[in-house]
Design a protein around this motif. Structure first.
Motif, PDB file in Angstrom:
ATOM      1  N   SER A 127       1.261  -1.181   0.257  1.00 26.26           N
ATOM      2  CA  SER A 127      -0.101   0.130  -0.214  1.00 26.26           C
ATOM      3  C   SER A 127       1.280   1.336   0.019  1.00 26.26           C
ATOM      4  N   SER A 128      -0.007   2.363  -0.918  1.00 25.05           N
ATOM      5  CA  SER A 128       0.586   3.489  -0.073  1.00 25.05           C
ATOM      6  C   SER A 128       1.555   4.126   0.674  1.00 25.05           C
ATOM      7  N   THR A 129       2.590   4.972   1.012  1.00 18.27           N
ATOM      8  CA  THR A 129       3.363   4.713   2.434  1.00 18.27           C
ATOM      9  C   THR A 129       3.888   6.091   1.742  1.00 18.27           C
ATOM     10  N   SER A 130       4.128   7.049   2.894  1.00 14.34           N
ATOM     11  CA  SER A 130       4.554   8.447   3.731  1.00 14.34           C
ATOM     12  C   SER A 130       6.026   7.904   3.314  1.00 14.34           C
ATOM     13  N   ALA A 131       6.499   7.661   4.148  1.00 11.50           N
ATOM     14  CA  ALA A 131       8.135   6.876   4.340  1.00 11.50           C
ATOM     15  C   ALA A 131       8.331   5.397   4.594  1.00 11.50           C
ATOM     16  N   MET A 132       9.764   5.267   3.100  1.00  6.79           N
ATOM     17  CA  MET A 132      10.050   3.005   3.141  1.00  6.79           C
ATOM     18  C   MET A 132      11.328   3.394   3.825  1.00  6.79           C
ATOM     19  N   THR A 133      11.950   2.521   3.998  1.00  7.35           N
ATOM     20  CA  THR A 133      13.524   2.077   4.292  1.00  7.35           C
ATOM     21  C   THR A 133      14.008   1.136   3.833  1.00  7.35           C
ATOM     22  N   VAL A 134      15.011   0.436   3.315  1.00  9.60           N
ATOM     23  CA  VAL A 134      15.440  -0.922   3.027  1.00  9.60           C
ATOM     24  C   VAL A 134      16.911  -0.665   3.476  1.00  9.60           C
ATOM     25  N   ASN A 142      24.115  -6.957  12.529  1.00 10.88           N
ATOM     26  CA  ASN A 142      24.500  -5.428  12.591  1.00 10.88           C
ATOM     27  C   ASN A 142      24.313  -5.017  11.047  1.00 10.88           C
ATOM     28  N   ILE A 143      23.740  -3.533  11.079  1.00  3.55           N
ATOM     29  CA  ILE A 143      23.620  -2.868  10.586  1.00  3.55           C
ATOM     30  C   ILE A 143      24.425  -2.771   9.420  1.00  3.55           C
ATOM     31  N   VAL A 144      24.408  -2.357   8.675  1.00  2.53           N
ATOM     32  CA  VAL A 144      25.325  -1.942   7.513  1.00  2.53           C
ATOM     33  C   VAL A 144      24.942  -0.467   6.687  1.00  2.53           C
ATOM     34  N   LYS A 145      23.834  -0.501   6.511  1.00  3.38           N
ATOM     35  CA  LYS A 145      23.555   0.582   5.661  1.00  3.38           C
ATOM     36  C   LYS A 145      22.028   1.067   5.065  1.00  3.38           C
ATOM     37  N   ASN A 146      21.396   1.737   5.988  1.00  5.02           N
ATOM     38  CA  ASN A 146      20.024   2.516   5.792  1.00  5.02           C
ATOM     39  C   ASN A 146      19.898   3.361   4.179  1.00  5.02           C
ATOM     40  N   ILE A 147      18.747   2.543   3.405  1.00  6.91           N
ATOM     41  CA  ILE A 147      18.738   2.838   1.998  1.00  6.91           C
ATOM     42  C   ILE A 147      16.852   3.793   2.344  1.00  6.91           C
ATOM     43  N   ASP A 148      17.351   4.698   2.509  1.00  4.90           N
ATOM     44  CA  ASP A 148      15.775   5.742   2.598  1.00  4.90           C
ATOM     45  C   ASP A 148      15.136   5.843   0.904  1.00  4.90           C
ATOM     46  N   LEU A 149      14.076   5.209   0.668  1.00  5.12           N
ATOM     47  CA  LEU A 149      12.975   5.681  -0.473  1.00  5.12           C
ATOM     48  C   LEU A 149      11.985   6.563  -0.080  1.00  5.12           C
ATOM     49  N   GLY A 150      12.347   7.011   0.528  1.00  4.44           N
ATOM     50  CA  GLY A 150      10.857   8.351   0.870  1.00  4.44           C
ATOM     51  C   GLY A 150       9.536   7.993   0.662  1.00  4.44           C
ATOM     52  N   PHE A 178      18.383  -8.117   3.858  1.00  3.78           N
ATOM     53  CA  PHE A 178      17.842  -6.753   3.772  1.00  3.78           C
ATOM     54  C   PHE A 178      16.440  -6.745   3.608  1.00  3.78           C
ATOM     55  N   LYS A 179      16.014  -6.285   4.756  1.00  2.00           N
ATOM     56  CA  LYS A 179      14.319  -5.948   5.328  1.00  2.00           C
ATOM     57  C   LYS A 179      13.792  -4.321   4.610  1.00  2.00           C
ATOM     58  N   ALA A 180      12.878  -4.356   4.391  1.00  2.00           N
ATOM     59  CA  ALA A 180      12.389  -4.019   4.288  1.00  2.00           C
ATOM     60  C   ALA A 180      11.224  -3.204   5.094  1.00  2.00           C
ATOM     61  N   GLU A 181      10.798  -2.298   5.217  1.00  2.08           N
ATOM     62  CA  GLU A 181       9.832  -1.253   5.806  1.00  2.08           C
ATOM     63  C   GLU A 181       9.028  -0.266   5.108  1.00  2.08           C
ATOM     64  N   ALA A 182       7.660   0.090   5.560  1.00  2.74           N
ATOM     65  CA  ALA A 182       6.313   1.079   4.988  1.00  2.74           C
ATOM     66  C   ALA A 182       6.077   1.353   6.198  1.00  2.74           C
ATOM     67  N   THR A 183       6.270   2.786   6.172  1.00  3.68           N
ATOM     68  CA  THR A 183       5.009   3.207   7.445  1.00  3.68           C
ATOM     69  C   THR A 183       4.030   3.465   6.676  1.00  3.68           C
ATOM     70  N   VAL A 184       2.904   2.248   6.859  1.00  2.00           N
ATOM     71  CA  VAL A 184       1.099   2.280   7.220  1.00  2.00           C
ATOM     72  C   VAL A 184       0.424   2.773   7.835  1.00  2.00           C
ATOM     73  N   ASP A 185      -0.334   4.072   8.309  1.00  2.00           N
ATOM     74  CA  ASP A 185      -1.260   4.176   8.905  1.00  2.00           C
ATOM     75  C   ASP A 185      -0.657   4.756  10.425  1.00  2.00           C
ATOM     76  N   GLY A 186       1.171   4.823  10.723  1.00  2.00           N
ATOM     77  CA  GLY A 186       1.296   5.085  11.393  1.00  2.00           C
ATOM     78  C   GLY A 186       1.722   4.470  12.044  1.00  2.00           C
ATOM     79  N   GLU A 187       2.495   2.480  11.361  1.00  2.00           N
ATOM     80  CA  GLU A 187       3.112   2.249  11.710  1.00  2.00           C
ATOM     81  C   GLU A 187       3.938   1.588  10.868  1.00  2.00           C
ATOM     82  N   ALA A 188       5.216   0.555  11.490  1.00  2.00           N
ATOM     83  CA  ALA A 188       5.963   0.552  10.359  1.00  2.00           C
ATOM     84  C   ALA A 188       6.071  -1.584  10.153  1.00  2.00           C
ATOM     85  N   VAL A 189       5.408  -1.365   9.255  1.00  2.00           N
ATOM     86  CA  VAL A 189       4.717  -2.271   8.677  1.00  2.00           C
ATOM     87  C   VAL A 189       6.594  -3.275   7.373  1.00  2.00           C
ATOM     88  N   GLU A 190       6.594  -4.387   7.589  1.00  2.00           N
ATOM     89  CA  GLU A 190       8.029  -5.114   6.827  1.00  2.00           C
ATOM     90  C   GLU A 190       6.952  -5.926   5.464  1.00  2.00           C
TER      91      GLU A 190
END
Length: 231
Positions: A127-134, A142-150, A178-190
């Motif tokens: 679903s559409s999101t206001s913020a998405m990261t990989v 350990n986290i190596v990189k945060n990719i901001d997809l907006g 790799f783990k992708a998360e998107a903010t949907v209705d104020g919650e981070a959804v994988e």
């Protein structure tokens, strides 16, 4: 002479005329399969042994001929279908084997990269999101990189990783998660990720058209689940 079909088995009819069955039984020794050759042999034997004073009825004889013709047609059709199925499986096997050494993109959360190199992957955004990261993790978690997809709309979202960490330094060769998360209705959804990997071998399944691609990262994926085939 007429034949009975309600209580007389095929094996008893064979014995009556001294015929041999053209198939072997499995669990029940009395069960047989009436093949077209045996069917014709039985029909001829009936004619040879009919009572001259009470010959076989013409309509019954024609009906038996029609049964023989129908049986032969069905067996011919089965042979044709088996041939087509074999040719289809052979063609699919050749196509699958041609993928060895090539890169495919399929559902997964890990990929192997060389030192100083990155990769391009995809995210199936539900679903559409206001913020998405990989987020990229090393083998130790350990986290190596945060990719901001907006902000993104629902659908397939492409992303790229240049093979560097958050400080801009090239990472070592290895397997990364790799783990992708998107903010949907104020919650981070994988979200589901699709990553590239090189095909190392192909496993042929027991059913027609069933093939499994064995990837260089140690995972396996069905050929039907491959989303993109690269060079």
């Amino acid at each position: 002479m007429t034949t009975t079909t309600d209580t007389t088995s095929a094996s008893s009819i064979y014995s009556q005329y001294g015929l041999k069955t053209d198939s072997t039984s499995t669990s029940d020794t009395s069960s047989t399969t009436l093949g077209k050759d045996t069917f014709l042999q039985l029909l001829v034997t009936q004619l040879q042994n009919q009572n001259p004073l009470d010959p076989q009825d013409n309509s019954e004889f024609v009906a038996q001929l029609a049964q023989f013709s129908s049986l032969e047609s069905m067996q011919t059709l089965n042979d044709t279908v088996d041939t087509l199925s074999g040719n289809y499986t052979s063609t699919q096997a050749l196509q699958a084997s041609s993928l060895v050494g090539r890169t495919v993109i399929a559902e997964g959360d890990s990929a192997t990269v060389e030192a100083g190199t990155g990769l391009s992957g995809q995210v199936a955004l539900t679903s559409s999101t206001s913020a998405m990261t990989v987020s990229v993790y090393d083998a130790d978690g350990n986290i190596v990189k945060n990719i901001d997809l907006g902000e993104q709309t629902a659908g397939t979202v492409n992303f790229s990783w240049d093979g560097t960490d958050n400080d801009g330094l090239a990472v070592d060769a290895g397997t990364y998660t790799f783990k992708a998360e998107a903010t949907v209705d104020g919650e981070a959804v994988e979200q589901v990720t699709y990553l590239p990997s090189v095909v190392s071998s192909v496993t042929v399944g027991s059913t027609a058209g069933s093939f499994t691609l064995n990837l260089a990262n140690g995972e396996s994926v069905a050929l039907s689940d491959v989303k993109t085939i690269g060079s």
